[in-house]
Design an enzyme around this catalytic site. Structure first.
Site, short mmCIF file in Angstrom:
data_model
loop_
_atom_site.label_atom_id
_atom_site.label_comp_id
_atom_site.label_asym_id
_atom_site.label_seq_id
_atom_site.Cartn_x
_atom_site.Cartn_y
_atom_site.Cartn_z
N LYS A 115 0.80 -1.22 0.00
CA LYS A 115 0.00 0.00 0.00
C LYS A 115 0.84 1.27 0.00
O LYS A 115 0.47 2.29 0.56
CB LYS A 115 -0.98 0.00 1.18
CG LYS A 115 -1.81 -1.27 1.32
CD LYS A 115 -2.43 -1.72 0.01
CE LYS A 115 -3.50 -0.77 -0.52
NZ LYS A 115 -4.13 -1.29 -1.77
N GLY A 117 2.08 2.41 -3.11
CA GLY A 117 2.11 2.87 -4.48
C GLY A 117 2.61 1.82 -5.45
O GLY A 117 3.10 2.16 -6.54
N HIS A 172 7.26 -7.43 -2.38
CA HIS A 172 7.18 -6.84 -1.04
C HIS A 172 8.32 -7.33 -0.16
O HIS A 172 8.31 -7.10 1.05
CB HIS A 172 5.84 -7.17 -0.39
CG HIS A 172 4.65 -6.56 -1.08
ND1 HIS A 172 4.64 -5.25 -1.51
CD2 HIS A 172 3.44 -7.07 -1.41
CE1 HIS A 172 3.47 -4.98 -2.07
NE2 HIS A 172 2.74 -6.07 -2.04
N ARG A 194 6.30 5.67 1.06
CA ARG A 194 5.10 6.47 1.34
C ARG A 194 5.06 6.75 2.84
O ARG A 194 5.51 5.92 3.64
CB ARG A 194 3.84 5.71 0.92
CG ARG A 194 2.56 6.51 1.05
CD ARG A 194 1.34 5.67 0.68
NE ARG A 194 0.13 6.46 0.62
CZ ARG A 194 -1.09 5.97 0.40
NH1 ARG A 194 -1.23 4.65 0.22
NH2 ARG A 194 -2.15 6.76 0.36
N SER A 202 -4.23 2.81 4.64
CA SER A 202 -4.52 2.10 3.40
C SER A 202 -4.44 0.59 3.61
O SER A 202 -5.27 -0.17 3.08
CB SER A 202 -3.54 2.54 2.31
OG SER A 202 -3.88 1.98 1.06
N TYR A 258 6.10 8.41 -2.85
CA TYR A 258 4.69 8.47 -3.22
C TYR A 258 4.22 9.93 -3.26
O TYR A 258 3.51 10.35 -4.19
CB TYR A 258 3.88 7.67 -2.20
CG TYR A 258 2.41 7.56 -2.49
CD1 TYR A 258 1.89 6.44 -3.12
CD2 TYR A 258 1.51 8.57 -2.10
CE1 TYR A 258 0.53 6.31 -3.37
CE2 TYR A 258 0.15 8.45 -2.34
CZ TYR A 258 -0.33 7.33 -2.98
OH TYR A 258 -1.68 7.22 -3.23
N ARG A 320 -8.26 3.16 -3.68
CA ARG A 320 -9.27 3.75 -2.81
C ARG A 320 -9.30 5.27 -2.95
O ARG A 320 -10.10 5.82 -3.68
CB ARG A 320 -9.01 3.33 -1.36
CG ARG A 320 -10.16 3.52 -0.39
CD ARG A 320 -9.79 2.95 0.97
NE ARG A 320 -8.63 3.60 1.54
CZ ARG A 320 -8.68 4.68 2.31
NH1 ARG A 320 -9.83 5.22 2.62
NH2 ARG A 320 -7.57 5.22 2.78
N GLY A 322 -6.00 7.42 -2.57
CA GLY A 322 -4.74 7.86 -3.16
C GLY A 322 -4.36 9.28 -2.82
O GLY A 322 -3.72 9.96 -3.62
#
Length: 358
Positions: A115, A117, A172, A194, A202, A258, A320, A322
């Site tokens: 979550k 980006g 990840h 981010r 998120s 992000y 969702r 962003g």
């Protein structure tokens, strides 16, 4: 967390949750040692002992029952090198096989904590590598153009050989746990950062919608306590970020933020193009910029993953909001103070890393 389009037709309801799976494969759900048994390789499913779970914070200690309840909600959970993963799409044998896979110098790897980006960057890199060709992007789902390392086509590493070059991967994995050949081949890695408060929010909403993550039904404060302790799938955000930030001077690593993508996407596109050695015209950069706005991404069925059967879009959507600063709609004042204190404690050795929070 993204999934591969070749396997998303699986009905998540046919898989076992953490409690059923652990019981079937050799015993009770995680007790004092938080151990999950099972899997095809003893190195893929490992022990996360009490010392590894212990994490000094200013938060009220997360009870073991709370963590066990979280694990029990996951489908076929397992550990890889001490980090928890759900097993519906992330299979232990894949993790093992990746260790010996021969990645090539011209491969591209997009690395993120969930979550942060991931899909946005994947769409950007795919378009840049194909000269802003919108028809190509519309012809294939993003998961067919950018392959998730942990969930390869058919859930088999051997299928990576059939991917057309240039091969673009996303992962990840922490930097420390990237497959050896990625490190040895010096292929190019783009790491997306981010701000952690928006990541937590998120990831919370993603847990609510994702069946393989148990359709998390507790409140945000409950999830935040798990997130701060690193007791969520993919492990600690703090550890994940530190492993890449400490390698930020590597010539084959580009760190992208992000918030910079939100505030000045065209500059980010030029930075990524230069890093990848791509020559695009101003018009092509503008085309990619237009195709990768949040509104375009949200309505693009090749990207938004609304069709994934294991996603309950009545709870949330994969793409969702962003925005920068949505955390303010979820954090209480107490949450904010606790988060800041824990951040200072855990990130004190890299004080030069700063984030935009609103």
């Amino acid at each position: 967390m993204a999934v591969n389009s070749n396997i998303t037709k699986t009905d998540a309801s046919s898989h076992e949750n953490g409690k059923d799976w652990a019981t079937k494969n050799g015993g009770s759900v995680p007790q004092s040692s938080c151990r999950l048994t099972g899997g095809n390789d003893k190195n893929a499913v490992t022990l996360l002992n009490d010392n590894a779970l212990a994490c000094p914070t200013f938060h009220e200690s997360v009870s073991r029952k709370r963590f066990e309840a979280y694990v029990n909600g996951l489908i076929e959970p397992h550990y890889w090198k001490g980090i928890l993963y759900p097993g519906l799409y992330f299979k232990p044998q894949v993790f093992v096989d990746l260790q010996n896979y021969p990645f090539q110098p011209d491969d591209i790897v997009i690395a993120t904590y969930p979550k942060s980006g991931t899909t946005w960057t994947a769409e950007i890199v795919s378009l840049l590598m194909h000269q802003a060709d919108e028809s190509y992007a519309k012809s294939l789902d993003i998961s067919e153009r950018v392959t998730h390392l942990e969930a390869p086509p058919g859930l088999s590493v051997k299928n990576l050989n059939s991917i057309q070059k240039p091969r673009i991967f996303q992962t990840h994995f922490q930097h420390t746990y990237l497959p050896p050949a990625i490190m040895n081949s010096r292929c190019k890695i783009i790491y997306v950062l981010r701000n952690p408060k928006d990541v937590a929010v998120s990831f919370f909403h993603h847990h609510r919608m994702a069946k393989d993550l148990g359709n998390f039904d507790k409140d945000f404060k409950h999830f935040l306590s798990l997130f701060l302790e690193g007791r969520v799938v993919c492990g600690s955000w703090f550890n994940h970020v530190k492993t890449y930030w400490k390698r930020r001077d590597d010539s084959n690593l580009l760190i992208v933020r992000y918030e910079d993508m939100k505030n000045n996407l065209s500059q980010t596109l030029m930075n990524i193009s230069k890093f990848l050695g791509i020559s695009l015209s101003d018009a092509q950069i503008m085309e990619v910029n237009n195709l990768c706005t949040f509104d375009k991404m949200k309505e693009n069925e090749r990207v938004n993953r609304n069709w994934v059967p294991s996603f309950d879009t009545t709870k949330s959507t994969f793409i969702r909001k962003g925005i920068i600063g949505d955390w303010k709609n979820h954090f209480s004042q107490e949450d904010d103070h606790i988060f800041d204190a824990i951040y200072q404690l855990k990130m004190k050795e890299i004080s030069d890393l700063k984030f935009i929070y609103e």
